[in-house]
Scaffold this active site. Sequence first.
Site, short mmCIF file in Angstrom:
data_model
loop_
_atom_site.label_atom_id
_atom_site.label_comp_id
_atom_site.label_asym_id
_atom_site.label_seq_id
_atom_site.Cartn_x
_atom_site.Cartn_y
_atom_site.Cartn_z
N ARG A 55 0.84 -1.20 0.00
CA ARG A 55 0.00 0.00 0.00
C ARG A 55 0.87 1.25 0.00
NH1 ARG A 55 -2.82 4.02 2.74
NH2 ARG A 55 -4.99 4.25 2.05
N CYS A 56 1.94 1.24 0.79
CA CYS A 56 2.85 2.39 0.82
C CYS A 56 3.45 2.67 -0.55
CB CYS A 56 3.98 2.13 1.81
SG CYS A 56 3.50 2.00 3.53
N MET A 57 3.70 1.62 -1.33
CA MET A 57 4.40 1.76 -2.60
C MET A 57 3.48 2.13 -3.76
SD MET A 57 7.23 -1.31 -2.65
CE MET A 57 6.00 -2.62 -2.74
#
Length: 442
Positions: free
Chosen positions: A430-432
């Site tokens: 999700r962060c990426m």
Amino acid sequence: MTAPIHVNSEIGKLKTVLLKRPGREVENLTPEIMERLLFDDIPYLKVIQKEHDEFAKALEDNGVEVLYLEKLAAEAIDAGNAKETFVEKVLSESNIESPSVYEGLKNYLLDMETQDMVIAIMEGIRNKDVHTKKEHLSDVAEDGGEPVEKKGSGSSYFTEDESDHLSDVSNDDDDDYPFYMDPMPNLYFTRDPAASMGNGLTINRMMFEARQRESLFMEAIMQYHPRFASSDVQIWRDRNHTSFMEGGDELVLNEKTLAIGISQRTSAQAIEELALELFSKGSTFEKILAIKIPNVRAMMHLDTVFTMVDYDKFTIHPGILRIGGSIDVYVIEKGDEPGKVKITHETDLEKSLKDVLGVEELTLIPCGGGDAIAAPREQWNDGSNTLAIAPGVVVTYDRNYMSNELLREHGIKVIEISSSELSRGRGGPRCMSMPLVREDLN
């Protein structure tokens, strides 16, 4: 025609996403500057790129259009004829005190093709690549008072034989620092500098100086790129604030409700400011659940401890809950007077989620199964940081095998990607990824 940004949930089928392929900026880390640039380790570039390519392919294989930050930024700058403007903005936020260094860097960057320039800014500019004829007073002393050119491998853009500013002389403390402009190794976490919600987005002022320049790229894309600039994308919150917000704390639960973490990197003030903007600019959002999580690096954003994986299912790290399962949730709604909000304090996260989602049952799936060892270990490697690409379909790191198996037991389809090097940056799938377009839920 679908708007270029359209995100009304965390789980609607993902159609378009923004990524940043890791580049030499992650290899420009050294043990001495890792902490300064918010890294705990130095990734191996060849492998991290291979893993990131696997991530992108997994998305494309599932029908997702993948766009890249570095390419969009260069296209935007060219489309807006904004090369010099962009360089000046970057330099103004790069702590360049010396006028000669500023001018030298500006000329060095403007001499490049735009794509090469964007990549160079992201990778960081080393002193040896752009050097002065007189960097230090010792250059004069060592040659009996005559200027001595410093040796370097790059072209010299500093040609003055004499310095007009004392700031052109390096401070002793910085003599060994290798960069005129720091690299941006966190850029492959595209979620944080900006976050889509509804038909608009926030362009964020980030908490730590090491990351604050990152949102300049999204600002340029929204301002100049034909795909976005011509579509009147709503900027709910721009980067010109004194309060901090990061996209890892911003979750879109549905078209009426956001969940935003009060965290190490997003302030309560910023959330209240965003609420006022959303309520006054005619967005569809009527509520924000502001969820207070521990202010520690291991739980830096809400999405490192809590993500949505299906209509009625979430991953959660048990460490964010107090004994008895309570947590502080502040429900923010439009106030009775203009410019005011109404805030209600709740402590039952599950009940708060049921209320806004309109579901009778809800499942919170604990990272690592809640085990005293597995839970914190897998949470450290972003076991709770799933990217939903459709209802009940998520992308996760393969290393978090206990959390992944538990997801499967709850009926979630799990697509695993390699993660030995990607995980060193302390961020998961999700962060990426920054979703730009998702299908609306039925």
